[in-house]
Design a protein around this motif. Sequence first.
Motif, PDB file in Angstrom:
ATOM      1  N   GLU A  29      -9.132 -47.548 -34.624  1.00 26.13           N
ATOM      2  CA  GLU A  29      -7.879 -48.196 -34.226  1.00 26.13           C
ATOM      3  C   GLU A  29      -8.153 -49.555 -33.602  1.00 26.13           C
ATOM      4  O   GLU A  29      -7.458 -50.530 -33.888  1.00 26.13           O
ATOM      5  N   VAL A  30      -9.166 -49.629 -32.746  1.00 26.97           N
ATOM      6  CA  VAL A  30      -9.518 -50.898 -32.109  1.00 26.97           C
ATOM      7  C   VAL A  30      -9.941 -51.919 -33.166  1.00 26.97           C
ATOM      8  O   VAL A  30      -9.497 -53.069 -33.153  1.00 26.97           O
ATOM      9  N   LEU A  31     -10.786 -51.504 -34.092  1.00 22.51           N
ATOM     10  CA  LEU A  31     -11.230 -52.405 -35.155  1.00 22.51           C
ATOM     11  C   LEU A  31     -10.075 -52.826 -36.055  1.00 22.51           C
ATOM     12  O   LEU A  31     -10.002 -53.980 -36.487  1.00 22.51           O
ATOM     13  N   ASP A  32      -9.163 -51.912 -36.328  1.00 21.35           N
ATOM     14  CA  ASP A  32      -8.006 -52.226 -37.166  1.00 21.35           C
ATOM     15  C   ASP A  32      -7.104 -53.247 -36.484  1.00 21.35           C
ATOM     16  O   ASP A  32      -6.584 -54.160 -37.131  1.00 21.35           O
ATOM     17  N   LYS A  33      -6.915 -53.126 -35.179  1.00 16.86           N
ATOM     18  CA  LYS A  33      -6.114 -54.098 -34.436  1.00 16.86           C
ATOM     19  C   LYS A  33      -6.758 -55.477 -34.499  1.00 16.86           C
ATOM     20  O   LYS A  33      -6.077 -56.484 -34.675  1.00 16.86           O
ATOM     21  N   LYS A  34      -8.085 -55.521 -34.369  1.00 17.24           N
ATOM     22  CA  LYS A  34      -8.794 -56.805 -34.458  1.00 17.24           C
ATOM     23  C   LYS A  34      -8.652 -57.406 -35.854  1.00 17.24           C
ATOM     24  O   LYS A  34      -8.466 -58.608 -36.009  1.00 17.24           O
ATOM     25  N   ARG A  35      -8.723 -56.572 -36.884  1.00 13.89           N
ATOM     26  CA  ARG A  35      -8.596 -57.055 -38.258  1.00 13.89           C
ATOM     27  C   ARG A  35      -7.197 -57.599 -38.499  1.00 13.89           C
ATOM     28  O   ARG A  35      -7.023 -58.667 -39.082  1.00 13.89           O
ATOM     29  N   LYS A  36      -6.173 -56.875 -38.018  1.00 16.23           N
ATOM     30  CA  LYS A  36      -4.796 -57.334 -38.191  1.00 16.23           C
ATOM     31  C   LYS A  36      -4.568 -58.658 -37.472  1.00 16.23           C
ATOM     32  O   LYS A  36      -3.872 -59.530 -37.981  1.00 16.23           O
ATOM     33  N   LYS A  37      -5.160 -58.809 -36.310  1.00 10.33           N
ATOM     34  CA  LYS A  37      -5.033 -60.060 -35.565  1.00 10.33           C
ATOM     35  C   LYS A  37      -5.667 -61.197 -36.361  1.00 10.33           C
ATOM     36  O   LYS A  37      -5.114 -62.287 -36.443  1.00 10.33           O
ATOM     37  N   ALA A  38      -6.816 -60.940 -36.970  1.00 10.35           N
ATOM     38  CA  ALA A  38      -7.482 -61.966 -37.779  1.00 10.35           C
ATOM     39  C   ALA A  38      -6.639 -62.322 -38.995  1.00 10.35           C
ATOM     40  O   ALA A  38      -6.560 -63.490 -39.381  1.00 10.35           O
ATOM     41  N   VAL A  39      -5.998 -61.343 -39.607  1.00  3.26           N
ATOM     42  CA  VAL A  39      -5.144 -61.603 -40.768  1.00  3.26           C
ATOM     43  C   VAL A  39      -3.958 -62.452 -40.354  1.00  3.26           C
ATOM     44  O   VAL A  39      -3.585 -63.403 -41.050  1.00  3.26           O
ATOM     45  N   ILE A  40      -3.359 -62.162 -39.229  1.00  7.71           N
ATOM     46  CA  ILE A  40      -2.213 -62.927 -38.753  1.00  7.71           C
ATOM     47  C   ILE A  40      -2.618 -64.371 -38.476  1.00  7.71           C
ATOM     48  O   ILE A  40      -1.889 -65.302 -38.788  1.00  7.71           O
ATOM     49  N   GLU A  41      -3.822 -64.568 -37.920  1.00  7.95           N
ATOM     50  CA  GLU A  41      -4.286 -65.925 -37.655  1.00  7.95           C
ATOM     51  C   GLU A  41      -4.439 -66.713 -38.949  1.00  7.95           C
ATOM     52  O   GLU A  41      -4.219 -67.907 -38.979  1.00  7.95           O
ATOM     53  N   HIS A  42      -4.833 -66.048 -40.020  1.00  9.14           N
ATOM     54  CA  HIS A  42      -5.004 -66.734 -41.296  1.00  9.14           C
ATOM     55  C   HIS A  42      -3.671 -66.997 -41.987  1.00  9.14           C
ATOM     56  O   HIS A  42      -3.626 -67.720 -42.957  1.00  9.14           O
ATOM     57  N   GLU A  43      -2.589 -66.434 -41.515  1.00 10.17           N
ATOM     58  CA  GLU A  43      -1.288 -66.632 -42.128  1.00 10.17           C
ATOM     59  C   GLU A  43      -0.577 -67.865 -41.580  1.00 10.17           C
ATOM     60  O   GLU A  43       0.572 -68.098 -41.892  1.00 10.17           O
ATOM     61  N   GLU A  44      -1.266 -68.651 -40.788  1.00 10.12           N
ATOM     62  CA  GLU A  44      -0.603 -69.816 -40.227  1.00 10.12           C
ATOM     63  C   GLU A  44      -0.302 -70.851 -41.305  1.00 10.12           C
ATOM     64  O   GLU A  44      -1.014 -70.967 -42.301  1.00 10.12           O
ATOM     65  N   LEU A  45       0.778 -71.584 -41.082  1.00 10.34           N
ATOM     66  CA  LEU A  45       1.173 -72.629 -42.016  1.00 10.34           C
ATOM     67  C   LEU A  45       0.523 -73.943 -41.603  1.00 10.34           C
ATOM     68  O   LEU A  45       0.512 -74.294 -40.425  1.00 10.34           O
ATOM     69  N   LEU A  46      -0.007 -74.649 -42.584  1.00 11.74           N
ATOM     70  CA  LEU A  46      -0.648 -75.929 -42.336  1.00 11.74           C
ATOM     71  C   LEU A  46       0.196 -77.049 -42.921  1.00 11.74           C
ATOM     72  O   LEU A  46       0.778 -76.902 -43.994  1.00 11.74           O
ATOM     73  N   THR A  47       0.242 -78.168 -42.240  1.00 14.72           N
ATOM     74  CA  THR A  47       0.930 -79.336 -42.764  1.00 14.72           C
ATOM     75  C   THR A  47       0.057 -79.981 -43.841  1.00 14.72           C
ATOM     76  O   THR A  47      -1.091 -79.581 -44.053  1.00 14.72           O
ATOM     77  N   VAL A  48       0.601 -80.986 -44.505  1.00 11.64           N
ATOM     78  CA  VAL A  48      -0.150 -81.684 -45.546  1.00 11.64           C
ATOM     79  C   VAL A  48      -1.406 -82.313 -44.934  1.00 11.64           C
ATOM     80  O   VAL A  48      -2.506 -82.202 -45.501  1.00 11.64           O
ATOM     81  N   GLU A  49      -1.267 -82.938 -43.780  1.00  9.40           N
ATOM     82  CA  GLU A  49      -2.415 -83.591 -43.137  1.00  9.40           C
ATOM     83  C   GLU A  49      -3.486 -82.577 -42.746  1.00  9.40           C
ATOM     84  O   GLU A  49      -4.679 -82.817 -42.929  1.00  9.40           O
ATOM     85  N   GLU A  50      -3.063 -81.443 -42.186  1.00 13.29           N
ATOM     86  CA  GLU A  50      -4.028 -80.406 -41.798  1.00 13.29           C
ATOM     87  C   GLU A  50      -4.741 -79.843 -43.028  1.00 13.29           C
ATOM     88  O   GLU A  50      -5.941 -79.576 -42.992  1.00 13.29           O
ATOM     89  N   THR A  51      -3.996 -79.672 -44.118  1.00  9.85           N
ATOM     90  CA  THR A  51      -4.584 -79.162 -45.358  1.00  9.85           C
ATOM     91  C   THR A  51      -5.566 -80.166 -45.936  1.00  9.85           C
ATOM     92  O   THR A  51      -6.649 -79.791 -46.415  1.00  9.85           O
ATOM     93  N   MET A  52      -5.219 -81.444 -45.871  1.00  3.08           N
ATOM     94  CA  MET A  52      -6.135 -82.488 -46.352  1.00  3.08           C
ATOM     95  C   MET A  52      -7.435 -82.466 -45.553  1.00  3.08           C
ATOM     96  O   MET A  52      -8.517 -82.605 -46.113  1.00  3.08           O
ATOM     97  N   LYS A  53      -7.326 -82.287 -44.233  1.00  3.60           N
ATOM     98  CA  LYS A  53      -8.526 -82.210 -43.387  1.00  3.60           C
ATOM     99  C   LYS A  53      -9.367 -80.989 -43.739  1.00  3.60           C
ATOM    100  O   LYS A  53     -10.589 -81.053 -43.816  1.00  3.60           O
ATOM    101  N   LEU A  54      -8.692 -79.846 -43.929  1.00  2.00           N
ATOM    102  CA  LEU A  54      -9.396 -78.599 -44.231  1.00  2.00           C
ATOM    103  C   LEU A  54     -10.146 -78.697 -45.555  1.00  2.00           C
ATOM    104  O   LEU A  54     -11.307 -78.288 -45.656  1.00  2.00           O
TER     105      LEU A  54
END
Length: 95
Positions: A29-54
């Motif tokens: 359960e602890v590991l699953d919560k950490k994984r879900k948190k990591a997935v949510i962090e990756h779901e962030e929206l990036l602007t055009v400028e941030e995407t260009m930098k990435l």
Amino acid sequence: MESKQVYIYPYSQEELIKKLLKTIESRIEVLDKKRKKAVIEHEELLTVEETMKLLKCSKQALWNWRKNGILPSYRLGNRVYYKRSEILTKLIKQE
């Protein structure tokens, strides 16, 4: 030489299995919560400028990828956003 105190608890085989399963489930359960948190962090929206930098690319290249369907984008009003998770999945290793 140091001596350590050892405790022996009188558990039956079934009780020991139940305790082990309970401990394993709580760790999962602890590991699953950490994984879900990591997935949510990756779901962030990036602007055009941030995407260009990435991606270290130009605005024109990003526009071409969007128009050719290579990189999905999202609009909110007149602004364009990209999901970080989709950008990372589109990156493929060249052999």
